[in-house]
Design a protein around this motif. Structure first.
Motif, PDB file in Angstrom:
ATOM      1  N   ASP A 263       9.606 -43.282   3.591  1.00  0.00           N
ATOM      2  CA  ASP A 263       8.836 -42.052   3.793  1.00  0.00           C
ATOM      3  C   ASP A 263       9.760 -40.860   3.569  1.00  0.00           C
ATOM      4  O   ASP A 263      10.629 -40.578   4.401  1.00  0.00           O
ATOM      5  CB  ASP A 263       8.251 -42.017   5.207  1.00  0.00           C
ATOM      6  CG  ASP A 263       7.171 -43.068   5.416  1.00  0.00           C
ATOM      7  OD1 ASP A 263       6.413 -43.331   4.477  1.00  0.00           O
ATOM      8  OD2 ASP A 263       7.105 -43.633   6.524  1.00  0.00           O
TER       9      ASP A 263
ATOM     10  N   THR B 184       8.681 -37.455   2.607  1.00  0.00           N
ATOM     11  CA  THR B 184       8.058 -36.268   3.182  1.00  0.00           C
ATOM     12  C   THR B 184       6.641 -36.669   3.582  1.00  0.00           C
ATOM     13  O   THR B 184       6.203 -37.773   3.281  1.00  0.00           O
ATOM     14  CB  THR B 184       7.988 -35.107   2.162  1.00  0.00           C
ATOM     15  OG1 THR B 184       6.941 -35.376   1.216  1.00  0.00           O
ATOM     16  CG2 THR B 184       9.309 -34.920   1.419  1.00  0.00           C
ATOM     17  N   PRO B 185       5.886 -35.792   4.226  1.00  0.00           N
ATOM     18  CA  PRO B 185       4.500 -36.147   4.533  1.00  0.00           C
ATOM     19  C   PRO B 185       3.670 -36.519   3.313  1.00  0.00           C
ATOM     20  O   PRO B 185       2.673 -37.239   3.435  1.00  0.00           O
ATOM     21  CB  PRO B 185       3.969 -34.880   5.211  1.00  0.00           C
ATOM     22  CG  PRO B 185       5.176 -34.249   5.835  1.00  0.00           C
ATOM     23  CD  PRO B 185       6.285 -34.503   4.858  1.00  0.00           C
ATOM     24  N   ALA B 186       4.075 -36.043   2.121  1.00  0.00           N
ATOM     25  CA  ALA B 186       3.275 -36.296   0.915  1.00  0.00           C
ATOM     26  C   ALA B 186       3.958 -37.204  -0.100  1.00  0.00           C
ATOM     27  O   ALA B 186       3.355 -37.549  -1.118  1.00  0.00           O
ATOM     28  CB  ALA B 186       2.927 -34.971   0.236  1.00  0.00           C
TER      29      ALA B 186
ATOM     30  N   MET C  89       4.133 -38.881  -5.162  1.00  0.00           N
ATOM     31  CA  MET C  89       3.475 -37.831  -4.390  1.00  0.00           C
ATOM     32  C   MET C  89       1.980 -38.115  -4.339  1.00  0.00           C
ATOM     33  O   MET C  89       1.361 -38.362  -5.379  1.00  0.00           O
ATOM     34  CB  MET C  89       3.736 -36.455  -4.990  1.00  0.00           C
ATOM     35  CG  MET C  89       2.950 -35.339  -4.312  1.00  0.00           C
ATOM     36  SD  MET C  89       3.410 -33.697  -4.909  1.00  0.00           S
ATOM     37  CE  MET C  89       4.860 -33.373  -3.919  1.00  0.00           C
ATOM     38  N   ARG C  90       1.401 -38.074  -3.158  1.00  0.00           N
ATOM     39  CA  ARG C  90      -0.029 -38.320  -3.013  1.00  0.00           C
ATOM     40  C   ARG C  90      -0.814 -37.228  -3.722  1.00  0.00           C
ATOM     41  O   ARG C  90      -0.698 -36.050  -3.404  1.00  0.00           O
ATOM     42  CB  ARG C  90      -0.409 -38.371  -1.534  1.00  0.00           C
ATOM     43  CG  ARG C  90      -1.870 -38.733  -1.298  1.00  0.00           C
ATOM     44  CD  ARG C  90      -2.269 -38.574   0.150  1.00  0.00           C
ATOM     45  NE  ARG C  90      -1.677 -39.592   1.001  1.00  0.00           N
ATOM     46  CZ  ARG C  90      -0.760 -39.353   1.929  1.00  0.00           C
ATOM     47  NH1 ARG C  90      -0.312 -38.130   2.102  1.00  0.00           N
ATOM     48  NH2 ARG C  90      -0.289 -40.328   2.677  1.00  0.00           N
ATOM     49  N   ALA C  91      -1.613 -37.637  -4.736  1.00  0.00           N
ATOM     50  CA  ALA C  91      -2.347 -36.637  -5.506  1.00  0.00           C
ATOM     51  C   ALA C  91      -3.662 -37.151  -6.055  1.00  0.00           C
ATOM     52  O   ALA C  91      -4.338 -36.429  -6.780  1.00  0.00           O
ATOM     53  CB  ALA C  91      -1.479 -36.129  -6.659  1.00  0.00           C
TER      54      ALA C  91
ATOM     55  N   THR D 259      -2.312 -42.777  -6.600  1.00  0.00           N
ATOM     56  CA  THR D 259      -1.191 -42.474  -5.718  1.00  0.00           C
ATOM     57  C   THR D 259      -1.543 -42.766  -4.260  1.00  0.00           C
ATOM     58  O   THR D 259      -0.682 -43.177  -3.472  1.00  0.00           O
ATOM     59  CB  THR D 259      -0.744 -41.009  -5.872  1.00  0.00           C
ATOM     60  OG1 THR D 259      -1.864 -40.141  -5.631  1.00  0.00           O
ATOM     61  CG2 THR D 259      -0.193 -40.758  -7.261  1.00  0.00           C
ATOM     62  N   GLU D 260      -2.802 -42.578  -3.892  1.00  0.00           N
ATOM     63  CA  GLU D 260      -3.234 -42.927  -2.535  1.00  0.00           C
ATOM     64  C   GLU D 260      -3.076 -44.431  -2.308  1.00  0.00           C
ATOM     65  O   GLU D 260      -2.616 -44.874  -1.254  1.00  0.00           O
ATOM     66  CB  GLU D 260      -4.682 -42.506  -2.320  1.00  0.00           C
ATOM     67  CG  GLU D 260      -5.191 -42.674  -0.888  1.00  0.00           C
ATOM     68  CD  GLU D 260      -4.561 -41.686   0.076  1.00  0.00           C
ATOM     69  OE1 GLU D 260      -4.269 -42.089   1.225  1.00  0.00           O
ATOM     70  OE2 GLU D 260      -4.341 -40.527  -0.308  1.00  0.00           O
TER      71      GLU D 260
ATOM     72  N   HIS E 187       0.541 -45.275  -1.912  1.00  0.00           N
ATOM     73  CA  HIS E 187       1.015 -44.886  -0.582  1.00  0.00           C
ATOM     74  C   HIS E 187       0.625 -45.923   0.472  1.00  0.00           C
ATOM     75  O   HIS E 187       1.253 -45.984   1.533  1.00  0.00           O
ATOM     76  CB  HIS E 187       0.454 -43.517  -0.206  1.00  0.00           C
ATOM     77  CG  HIS E 187       1.339 -42.386  -0.597  1.00  0.00           C
ATOM     78  ND1 HIS E 187       1.731 -41.395   0.268  1.00  0.00           N
ATOM     79  CD2 HIS E 187       1.940 -42.098  -1.781  1.00  0.00           C
ATOM     80  CE1 HIS E 187       2.516 -40.535  -0.351  1.00  0.00           C
ATOM     81  NE2 HIS E 187       2.650 -40.942  -1.602  1.00  0.00           N
TER      82      HIS E 187
ATOM     83  N   ASP F  20       9.517 -30.707   3.397  1.00  0.00           N
ATOM     84  CA  ASP F  20       9.069 -31.027   2.048  1.00  0.00           C
ATOM     85  C   ASP F  20      10.216 -31.444   1.131  1.00  0.00           C
ATOM     86  O   ASP F  20      10.004 -31.667  -0.068  1.00  0.00           O
ATOM     87  CB  ASP F  20       8.365 -29.809   1.436  1.00  0.00           C
ATOM     88  CG  ASP F  20       7.212 -29.331   2.302  1.00  0.00           C
ATOM     89  OD1 ASP F  20       6.335 -30.159   2.596  1.00  0.00           O
ATOM     90  OD2 ASP F  20       7.202 -28.154   2.688  1.00  0.00           O
TER      91      ASP F  20
END
Length: 278
Positions: free
Chosen positions: A20, A22-24, A78-80, A84-85, A88, A156
């Motif tokens: 992990d 960053t949060p994204a 990066m979740r986008a 990507t979801e 993750h 970030d």
């Protein structure tokens, strides 16, 4: 390597660790399942792969591990969107598909013997990480290495666990900055182009390599030009434009050039010959 008989067929790979960042942003560390493929897989800093989640789809990511450290392959996501979801949601032991390596690479021969300025914003540190580690592992081949890395805020900033190691690396000058003031942040505060102007790195005998959000690249290139960097000495990567990665789908073209065939790494001089992209 991707199967030459069917370039759309991915190699099977297993996730060995999820970090992990960053949060994204999550980093996936993977190994190829086939021992023979594991032994023969080679790539150069700046090349990309297509990662696929079976039943969901695939997307392009730079390999931000380095061929000088072959224990695993690494991509940061990066979740986008849908793919990507799904990436993750993976855990150690899950399987993914991997096609590649694809595209060209950073111009290592042109960098050898020269000072190198790396300028990264947010997830743009991913492609520069592989180049940075490669240069640190071949330190005698390069002049002074300078990294300017910025993010919106401290939370970030990816690769936080590595920053102290980079700061201590011989011959590496590290500058960290965030856009938004934070009372607990011990480094610089300011937008990357403004920080560059304050640092005023010499362009003499140097090459600048930059990656980040398009707006950041646009104003960073402007600052680099003001500092005396010629367009031929400013390098960036456009892997976010890549789709199939093979020059077949026709969705990554900029004028007559295909990002996946002619890139994703370009100098600003090369991009200047094409319709506006940045």
């Amino acid at each position: 390597m991707t199967d030459a008989a069917n370039p759309y067929l991915p190699l099977a790979a297993t996730v060995v660790e999820v970090v992990d960042e960053t949060p994204a942003i999550k980093t996936l560390r993977m190994t190829l399942d086939d021992p023979a493929a594991r032994e023969t897989f080679t790539y150069r800093p700046g090349q990309v792969v297509q990662l696929s989640v079976y039943g969901v789809g695939e997307a392009t990511f730079v390999l931000n591990s380095t061929p000088t450290r072959p224990e695993f392959l690494q991509c940061s996501v990066m979740r986008a969107g849908e793919v990507t979801e799904a990436l993750h949601g993976l855990r150690a032991g899950d399987q993914v598909g991997l096609r590649g390596p694809l595209g060209n690479a950073f111009p290592l021969e042109a960098l050898r013997g020269r000072d190198v300025l790396l300028v990264a914003g947010g997830i743009g540190m991913a492609p520069l990480r592989t180049l940075l580690l490669y240069m640190l592992d071949n330190r005698a081949d390069f002049g002074t290495i300078r990294l300017v890395y910025g993010a919106r805020g401290p939370r970030d900033m990816a690769y936080a666990a590595e920053l102290d190691q980079w700061a201590a690396a011989p011959g590496l000058e590290l500058t960290l900055t965030v856009d938004v003031p934070d009372p607990d942040w011990p480094h610089r505060t300011g937008l990357i182009p403004n920080v560059l102007r304050e640092l005023a790195p010499s362009a003499r005998g140097a090459v600048a390599v930059t990656c980040g959000p398009p707006i950041m690249i646009r104003f960073t290139v402007q600052a680099l030009r003001e500092l005396g960097f010629a367009d031929a000495a400013i390098v960036t990567t456009l892997e976010r434009r890549m789709k199939c990665g093979l020059g077949l789908c026709g969705r990554c073209n900029i004028g007559p050039r295909y990002v996946c065939v002619d890139g994703p790494v370009f100098t600003m001089a090369e991009l200047g010959e094409l319709p506006p992209e940045l």
